[in-house]
Scaffold this active site. Sequence first.
Site, PDB file in Angstrom:
ATOM      1  N   GLY A  31      -4.943  -1.682   7.964  1.00 30.99           N
ATOM      2  CA  GLY A  31      -4.849  -0.956   9.160  1.00 30.99           C
ATOM      3  C   GLY A  31      -3.228  -0.599   9.215  1.00 30.99           C
ATOM      4  O   GLY A  31      -2.404  -0.763   8.461  1.00 30.99           O
ATOM      5  N   HIS A  37      -0.712   5.237   3.328  1.00 29.94           N
ATOM      6  CA  HIS A  37      -2.100   5.170   3.115  1.00 29.94           C
ATOM      7  C   HIS A  37      -2.630   6.661   3.081  1.00 29.94           C
ATOM      8  O   HIS A  37      -3.756   6.555   2.373  1.00 29.94           O
ATOM      9  CB  HIS A  37      -2.534   4.688   4.480  1.00 29.94           C
ATOM     10  CG  HIS A  37      -2.223   3.102   4.933  1.00 29.94           C
ATOM     11  ND1 HIS A  37      -1.389   2.862   5.487  1.00 29.94           N
ATOM     12  CD2 HIS A  37      -2.591   1.901   4.012  1.00 29.94           C
ATOM     13  CE1 HIS A  37      -1.085   1.360   5.243  1.00 29.94           C
ATOM     14  NE2 HIS A  37      -1.796   0.943   4.467  1.00 29.94           N
ATOM     15  N   GLY A 149      -2.053   1.139  -3.381  1.00 26.91           N
ATOM     16  CA  GLY A 149      -0.494   1.593  -3.663  1.00 26.91           C
ATOM     17  C   GLY A 149       0.254   0.897  -4.608  1.00 26.91           C
ATOM     18  O   GLY A 149       0.150  -0.112  -4.701  1.00 26.91           O
ATOM     19  N   GLN A 155      -0.071  -6.784  -6.917  1.00 30.47           N
ATOM     20  CA  GLN A 155      -1.288  -6.457  -6.277  1.00 30.47           C
ATOM     21  C   GLN A 155      -2.403  -5.770  -7.325  1.00 30.47           C
ATOM     22  O   GLN A 155      -3.467  -6.116  -7.619  1.00 30.47           O
ATOM     23  CB  GLN A 155      -1.634  -6.246  -4.970  1.00 30.47           C
ATOM     24  CG  GLN A 155      -2.824  -5.826  -4.591  1.00 30.47           C
ATOM     25  CD  GLN A 155      -2.555  -5.655  -2.901  1.00 30.47           C
ATOM     26  OE1 GLN A 155      -2.645  -6.694  -2.033  1.00 30.47           O
ATOM     27  NE2 GLN A 155      -2.726  -4.394  -2.434  1.00 30.47           N
ATOM     28  N   LEU A 186       7.593   3.018   2.499  1.00 29.83           N
ATOM     29  CA  LEU A 186       6.612   2.868   3.667  1.00 29.83           C
ATOM     30  C   LEU A 186       5.906   1.521   3.429  1.00 29.83           C
ATOM     31  O   LEU A 186       5.311   1.409   2.774  1.00 29.83           O
ATOM     32  CB  LEU A 186       5.729   4.057   3.913  1.00 29.83           C
ATOM     33  CG  LEU A 186       6.328   5.505   4.109  1.00 29.83           C
ATOM     34  CD1 LEU A 186       5.438   6.272   4.675  1.00 29.83           C
ATOM     35  CD2 LEU A 186       7.497   5.518   5.077  1.00 29.83           C
TER      36      LEU A 186
HETATM   37  O1  PAF Z   1      -2.701  -3.953   0.488  1.00 29.77           O
HETATM   38  C1  PAF Z   1      -3.535  -4.404   1.274  1.00 29.77           C
HETATM   39  O2  PAF Z   1      -3.242  -3.920   2.602  1.00 29.77           O
HETATM   40  C2  PAF Z   1      -4.263  -5.798   1.309  1.00 29.77           C
HETATM   41  O3  PAF Z   1      -3.556  -6.670   0.320  1.00 29.77           O
HETATM   42  C3  PAF Z   1      -5.639  -5.589   0.950  1.00 29.77           C
HETATM   43  C4  PAF Z   1      -5.663  -4.928  -0.421  1.00 29.77           C
HETATM   44  C5  PAF Z   1      -6.073  -4.421   1.919  1.00 29.77           C
HETATM   45  C6  PAF Z   1      -6.396  -6.612   0.800  1.00 29.77           C
HETATM   46  O4  PAF Z   1      -6.510  -7.366   2.131  1.00 29.77           O
END
Ligand code: PAF
Length: 286
Positions: A31, A37, A149, A155, A186
Amino acid sequence: MRIASDSATLRAWLHAARTAGARVAFVPTMGNLHAGHQALFIHARQHAPLVVASVYVNPLQFGAGEDFDAYPRTPDQDREVLEAAGVDILFAPDDAQIYPRGRTAHTWVEVPGLSDELCGQYRPGHFRGVCTVVARLFNLVAPDVALFGKKDYQQWLLIRLMVGDLGMPVEVIGVDTVREPDGLALSSRNRYLAAAERQTAPRLYAVLAQLAGQLRKPGATFAALEADALRALRDAGFRPDYVSVRRQADLAPPAADDRALVVLAAAWLGRTRLIDNLEVDLNTAS
Ligand code: PAF
């Protein structure tokens, strides 16, 4: 946009769409949605006619003393962004939908090795929390393609490793970082920055860009360039956790003949931890 807050409803909608032949693209988020996003939603639409987004602030990826309670929650604004981006389904679960047996009883998903390096070294357990929630969300949504992203470069790679290790039939796509005009990547955490810190923050990207430029010049070692960058960040007022030159493919330390590199950094400004990275392909001119 349809909004599901429970997994049974989400599954029923997705089952109907899939029976009608639709491919599903998925963007998991926490969020507080911003233009970074939005870029993910736009890319998602290019990959599938049905775009699903989730908004869930995952407690398992926050360590003790981190900003879980303070993490910005802006559901009304998020819904507007999602509607404007043409997202078809929002999945907005509560804890019980994601961790039905409780947070701590949940089965963990952990990618060994890389999870403990770079950001993992400074945020123990963070990537275990990320992989666990993303695995759970992938099982609920069963997407054909999922978008992440590249600002969270480590990640993105760990999710790809997890998907490969567990044979999940999901294509994982990385989308380029969206930046402010002054270069700052951002991030939802940018809103924590005080005015003076906001002025300093773009230096993180500037230092990475400078290091990237130095990589193109013969002579300097990676270690010396990393040390220069750490010094430059400290001089600018940051408390850096790390600056590291790695290989794009697996985030291993590069060999002398590796050409596809990425420079990654994490640094604190006051109480805000910023991360950023820059891909450098030494086979291309700039
Ligand atoms: O990158 C994020 O916003 C979070 O790490 C994710 C991938 C939604 C997992 O909670």
